[in-house]
Design a protein around this motif. Structure first.
Motif, PDB file in Angstrom:
ATOM      1  N   LYS A 184      -9.280  -8.251   6.609  1.00 37.90           N
ATOM      2  CA  LYS A 184      -9.280  -7.270   5.527  1.00 37.90           C
ATOM      3  C   LYS A 184      -8.308  -7.669   4.422  1.00 37.90           C
ATOM      4  N   TYR A 185      -7.167  -8.197   4.807  1.00 38.12           N
ATOM      5  CA  TYR A 185      -6.150  -8.606   3.844  1.00 38.12           C
ATOM      6  C   TYR A 185      -6.694  -9.676   2.902  1.00 38.12           C
ATOM      7  N   HIS A 186      -7.288 -10.717   3.459  1.00 38.64           N
ATOM      8  CA  HIS A 186      -7.780 -11.820   2.629  1.00 38.64           C
ATOM      9  C   HIS A 186      -9.018 -11.407   1.825  1.00 38.64           C
ATOM     10  N   GLU A 187      -9.864 -10.549   2.413  1.00 40.34           N
ATOM     11  CA  GLU A 187     -11.027 -10.053   1.669  1.00 40.34           C
ATOM     12  C   GLU A 187     -10.586  -9.236   0.465  1.00 40.34           C
ATOM     13  N   ALA A 188      -9.573  -8.377   0.666  1.00 37.38           N
ATOM     14  CA  ALA A 188      -9.083  -7.537  -0.430  1.00 37.38           C
ATOM     15  C   ALA A 188      -8.511  -8.402  -1.555  1.00 37.38           C
ATOM     16  N   TRP A 189      -7.740  -9.403  -1.218  1.00 31.38           N
ATOM     17  CA  TRP A 189      -7.164 -10.275  -2.247  1.00 31.38           C
ATOM     18  C   TRP A 189      -8.232 -11.122  -2.936  1.00 31.38           C
ATOM     19  N   GLN A 190      -9.254 -11.514  -2.189  1.00 33.41           N
ATOM     20  CA  GLN A 190     -10.346 -12.269  -2.807  1.00 33.41           C
ATOM     21  C   GLN A 190     -11.084 -11.398  -3.816  1.00 33.41           C
ATOM     22  N   GLN A 191     -11.319 -10.121  -3.463  1.00 31.54           N
ATOM     23  CA  GLN A 191     -11.973  -9.183  -4.376  1.00 31.54           C
ATOM     24  C   GLN A 191     -11.147  -8.984  -5.637  1.00 31.54           C
ATOM     25  N   LEU A 192      -9.842  -8.872  -5.459  1.00 27.48           N
ATOM     26  CA  LEU A 192      -8.961  -8.649  -6.595  1.00 27.48           C
ATOM     27  C   LEU A 192      -8.894  -9.885  -7.498  1.00 27.48           C
ATOM     28  N   CYS A 193      -8.688 -11.036  -6.899  1.00 27.48           N
ATOM     29  CA  CYS A 193      -8.443 -12.250  -7.689  1.00 27.48           C
ATOM     30  C   CYS A 193      -9.681 -12.740  -8.434  1.00 27.48           C
ATOM     31  N   SER A 194     -10.866 -12.388  -7.954  1.00 27.87           N
ATOM     32  CA  SER A 194     -12.090 -12.854  -8.603  1.00 27.87           C
ATOM     33  C   SER A 194     -12.611 -11.876  -9.659  1.00 27.87           C
ATOM     34  N   ALA A 195     -11.903 -10.763  -9.853  1.00 30.79           N
ATOM     35  CA  ALA A 195     -12.313  -9.774 -10.869  1.00 30.79           C
ATOM     36  C   ALA A 195     -11.857 -10.223 -12.246  1.00 30.79           C
ATOM     37  N   HIS A 196     -12.513  -9.662 -13.280  1.00 32.92           N
ATOM     38  CA  HIS A 196     -12.149  -9.969 -14.660  1.00 32.92           C
ATOM     39  C   HIS A 196     -10.994  -9.114 -15.161  1.00 32.92           C
ATOM     40  N   GLY A 197     -10.781  -7.976 -14.518  1.00 32.30           N
ATOM     41  CA  GLY A 197      -9.717  -7.065 -14.933  1.00 32.30           C
ATOM     42  C   GLY A 197      -9.350  -6.143 -13.783  1.00 32.30           C
ATOM     43  N   VAL A 198      -8.193  -5.492 -13.902  1.00 29.69           N
ATOM     44  CA  VAL A 198      -7.668  -4.637 -12.830  1.00 29.69           C
ATOM     45  C   VAL A 198      -7.283  -3.284 -13.406  1.00 29.69           C
ATOM     46  N   ILE A 199      -7.609  -2.230 -12.671  1.00 29.26           N
ATOM     47  CA  ILE A 199      -7.178  -0.882 -13.055  1.00 29.26           C
ATOM     48  C   ILE A 199      -6.530  -0.214 -11.861  1.00 29.26           C
ATOM     49  N   ILE A 200      -5.383   0.423 -12.094  1.00 22.91           N
ATOM     50  CA  ILE A 200      -4.687   1.215 -11.074  1.00 22.91           C
ATOM     51  C   ILE A 200      -4.730   2.667 -11.540  1.00 22.91           C
ATOM     52  N   PRO A 201      -5.559   3.516 -10.915  1.00 25.34           N
ATOM     53  CA  PRO A 201      -5.666   4.909 -11.353  1.00 25.34           C
ATOM     54  C   PRO A 201      -4.539   5.769 -10.805  1.00 25.34           C
ATOM     55  N   GLY A 202      -4.563   7.032 -11.144  1.00 24.95           N
ATOM     56  CA  GLY A 202      -3.525   7.958 -10.712  1.00 24.95           C
ATOM     57  C   GLY A 202      -3.643   8.306  -9.240  1.00 24.95           C
ATOM     58  N   GLY A 203      -2.637   8.995  -8.742  1.00 25.64           N
ATOM     59  CA  GLY A 203      -2.612   9.403  -7.346  1.00 25.64           C
ATOM     60  C   GLY A 203      -1.250   9.962  -6.984  1.00 25.64           C
ATOM     61  N   PHE A 204      -1.120  10.354  -5.723  1.00 26.21           N
ATOM     62  CA  PHE A 204       0.134  10.920  -5.233  1.00 26.21           C
ATOM     63  C   PHE A 204       0.433  10.352  -3.854  1.00 26.21           C
ATOM     64  N   GLY A 205       1.702  10.362  -3.463  1.00 23.16           N
ATOM     65  CA  GLY A 205       2.088   9.919  -2.136  1.00 23.16           C
ATOM     66  C   GLY A 205       2.373   8.428  -2.063  1.00 23.16           C
ATOM     67  N   SER A 206       3.066   8.034  -0.991  1.00 30.98           N
ATOM     68  CA  SER A 206       3.553   6.663  -0.848  1.00 30.98           C
ATOM     69  C   SER A 206       2.530   5.703  -0.257  1.00 30.98           C
ATOM     70  N   ARG A 207       1.490   6.224   0.380  1.00 29.88           N
ATOM     71  CA  ARG A 207       0.527   5.330   1.031  1.00 29.88           C
ATOM     72  C   ARG A 207      -0.155   4.436   0.006  1.00 29.88           C
ATOM     73  N   GLY A 208      -0.105   3.121   0.246  1.00 27.63           N
ATOM     74  CA  GLY A 208      -0.784   2.161  -0.605  1.00 27.63           C
ATOM     75  C   GLY A 208      -0.003   1.746  -1.835  1.00 27.63           C
ATOM     76  N   VAL A 209       1.189   2.324  -2.060  1.00 25.70           N
ATOM     77  CA  VAL A 209       1.945   2.019  -3.273  1.00 25.70           C
ATOM     78  C   VAL A 209       2.370   0.552  -3.305  1.00 25.70           C
ATOM     79  N   GLU A 210       2.804   0.010  -2.162  1.00 28.21           N
ATOM     80  CA  GLU A 210       3.236  -1.387  -2.145  1.00 28.21           C
ATOM     81  C   GLU A 210       2.071  -2.324  -2.459  1.00 28.21           C
ATOM     82  N   GLY A 211       0.884  -1.962  -2.047  1.00 29.21           N
ATOM     83  CA  GLY A 211      -0.297  -2.760  -2.393  1.00 29.21           C
ATOM     84  C   GLY A 211      -0.587  -2.717  -3.888  1.00 29.21           C
ATOM     85  N   LYS A 212      -0.404  -1.539  -4.501  1.00 22.95           N
ATOM     86  CA  LYS A 212      -0.604  -1.409  -5.950  1.00 22.95           C
ATOM     87  C   LYS A 212       0.420  -2.250  -6.704  1.00 22.95           C
ATOM     88  N   ILE A 213       1.657  -2.224  -6.234  1.00 20.47           N
ATOM     89  CA  ILE A 213       2.713  -3.011  -6.881  1.00 20.47           C
ATOM     90  C   ILE A 213       2.408  -4.498  -6.769  1.00 20.47           C
TER      91      ILE A 213
END
Length: 607
Positions: A377-406
């Motif tokens: 899952k880790y490598h698939e997620a990074w492959q999806q991210l790195c092969s995109a033309h652009g990145v968007i981080i939408p709003g949200g609340f709570g600490s879960r997933g914040v380190e991944g967004k950073i």
């Protein structure tokens, strides 16, 4: 005032909101002023504390109302500005009645569901239906009311009874009922099954929203009246199905639901929701409504609205070149959790003549600990991210997933990948910059951890004792503090913009000077000059983050500037587009509607 009630049967989420919005679009295109009301039969006061996985996103209005996402559909389709009272909940109704009881308005009376709750519902609808939703402050002609849930739900009963009474209160010629029902098509037989719809309409009629009640009255007073023709003037049935219904299925629905087959309308799955108003128009919905409600066609109405809708559909269905955007969030299992974000991206992609491909990347899958727990899952997620033309981080609340967004933001910053951060996305961008550029190890938000370098802090006025409605909500003004800003150019070189907010944390003001010395520019500030609203990064093709939610006022024909900039940058065309932006300051409509990009930017057409 004319009223159209939209109800649903068999299952929830059948598409009542899109049907209601599409009917409103058709009426608007014929010159009528339209408003909408959404009724949600839950006891919550508003949608502010809902889990996105249960109800989808929380939509925010100009006045700060946190409401159901269907109101977003109404605003986008009809290009109107609604108010918090356009969303009715059981909690609001009971709260209003209990407040009256405490004030002594019902002294000597026993407060009951009938008549006090049902009367409160009817009075609320009548009051809100007359509130202007247009810039010219005129009273609407028609109010479309969507009753959430399905007919037969126990929590909906007071509202169903209220509208049974309401049809007589406002008189028959001013009230029309539209019922939307599911017609399943089992994969084994491929046959359209109409029995659920038959039972749904039977349930509806059993509660008084049917011709049976009218039939008894008319038969006792005037035997020459036709029951069938009267029923046709009361109810129209919309059947949602995967494929077009055959005539035999329509005839079966017509026979058992006592409605002519011409008034049984099939709404099959379509490639784009923008096609639904055109589909309904072609079935003669306006002719039915005008005859049923006695609508007089406007003499000087503008017919360009439906022409623009057709052009929008044609453009959306002929796109060949693709733009890939990675959406990094924590609610990626449910698309409705980011409904407005997805629509805003789609509006911008259509304007840029691109076919949008959104890749949902769960933020937690990008985190370092995931590499050990689930390396696939880790490598698939990074492959999806790195092969995109652009990145968007939408709003949200709570600490879960914040380190991944950073981590995703650091990659976008260092690899010069177009990036847009919304609300929490801005706060994560600030945290990432503090850690890796300013070298404040462990820098964080006070929402997530109490550390030395709290570069994001809670707003002083936030009330921590109560959860509902205590954030910084609704329409606020942002002031550009420099002319050297990509967003200012995309907004048309205006000095201020009005956008909708929903947050309780902000950038810590004491770190702003250090950030700006290192190259992160806060180009937009709040009215009091204390809150950082927009950040941009020097020497980057497009690194933009905003504290507000521009997706809330994006329209199909009026994409919002931050999203438009992301798509243009992802297509590699932003520099070329910016050369066409008006150099002299302009004054677009930045009130209740979206900033009109068409007035300031020349569309770059590829050869």
């Amino acid at each position: 005032m004319k009223y159209i009630l939209v109800t649903g049967g068999v299952i929830s989420g059948i598409g009542k909101g899109i049907i209601a919005s599409s009917i409103g679009t058709i009426l608007r295109s014929n010159g009528f002023r339209v408003t909408s009301i959404k009724i949600d039969p839950y006891i919550n006061i508003d949608a502010g504390t809902f889990s996105p996985y249960e109800h989808g996103e929380v939509f925010v209005l100009d006045d700060g109302g946190e409401v159901d996402l269907d109101l977003g559909n109404y605003e986008r389709f009809l290009d109107i500005t609604l108010h918090r009272d356009n969303n009715i909940t059981t909690g609001k109704i009971y709260q209003s009645v209990i407040d009256k009881e405490r004030r002594g308005d019902y002294l000597g009376k026993t407060v009951q569901v009938v008549p006090h709750i049902t009367d409160a519902i009817q009075e609320w609808v009548e009051r809100v239906a007359c509130i202007s939703v247009d810039d010219d402050k005129t009273t609407p002609d028609i109010c479309i009311v969507e009753l959430g849930g399905t007919i037969g739900d126990i929590e909906s009963m007071p509202f169903v009874e209220a509208f049974r009474q309401f049809q007589f209160r406002v008189k028959r010629d001013n009230f029309c009922l539209v019922h939307v029902s599911l017609v399943p098509q089992p994969s084994a037989t491929k046959e359209h099954k109409t029995k659920p719809t038959q039972h749904s309409v039977k349930e509806l009629r059993g509660h008084g929203l049917s011709p049976d009640l009218v039939r008894k009255i008319l038969f006792s007073s005037n035997k020459n009246n036709s029951f069938d023709s009267l029923f046709l003037s009361c109810v129209k049935i919309f059947c949602r199905c995967a494929t077009q219904m055959p005539l035999a299925a329509k005839e079966k629905v017509a026979m058992f639901c006592q409605v002519e087959k011409e008034h049984v309308i099939c709404i099959p799955d379509v490639k784009t929701l923008y096609r639904v108003p055109i589909l309904l128009q072609e079935t003669g919905v306006f002719n039915f409504l005008s005859a049923r409600l006695g609508l007089t066609l406007k003499c000087n109405y503008d017919q360009s609205m439906m022409i623009k809708w057709r052009e929008l559909i044609e453009r959306s269905e002929r796109q060949l070149e693709e733009v890939v955007i990675a959406l990094v969030g924590k609610y990626t299992a449910l698309e409705d959790a980011y409904a407005s974000v997805l629509k805003a991206l789609n509006h911008a992609a259509l304007f840029c003549n691109r076919k949008l491909n959104i890749r949902f990347v769960h933020a937690s899958d990008l985190e370092a600990n995931k590499k050990k727990e689930d390396p696939v899952k880790y490598h698939e997620a990074w492959q999806q991210l790195c092969s995109a033309h652009g990145v968007i981080i939408p709003g949200g609340f709570g600490s879960r997933g914040v380190e991944g967004k950073i981590a995703a933001i650091e990659w976008a910053r260092t690899q010069s990948k177009p990036f847009l951060g919304i609300c929490l996305g801005l706060q994560c961008a600030v945290i990432e910059f503090a850690r890796h550029v300013l070298q404040y190890k462990g820098a964080n938000s006070s929402e997530f951890d109490k550390v030395e370098h709290q570069v994001v802090i809670e707003m002083p006025e936030h009330n921590t004792g109560t959860m509902g409605g205590t954030m910084r909500l609704g329409r606020r003004t942002t002031h550009f503090v420099t002319d050297d800003s990509i967003l200012k150019k995309l907004y048309g070189n205006v000095d201020t913009i009005d956008e909708r907010h929903r947050h309780r944390y902000e950038v810590n003001p004491k770190y702003v000077e250090e950030f700006e010395k290192a190259g992160m520019k806060f180009v937009g500030h709040s009215d009091d000059n204390q809150r950082m609203e927009i950040l941009e990064l020097d020497n980057h093709p497009y690194f933009v983050a905003v504290q507000y939610h521009p997706e809330y006022i994006s329209r199909p024909l009026k994409p919002t500037a931050p999203y438009l900039g992301l798509i243009w940058a992802a297509c590699g065309e932003l520099k070329n587009v910016l050369t066409h932006v008006t150099k002299e300051p302009t004054t677009p409509d930045i009130g209740n509607k979206s900033h009109d990009i068409f007035s300031h930017v020349t569309l770059f057409q590829r050869a």
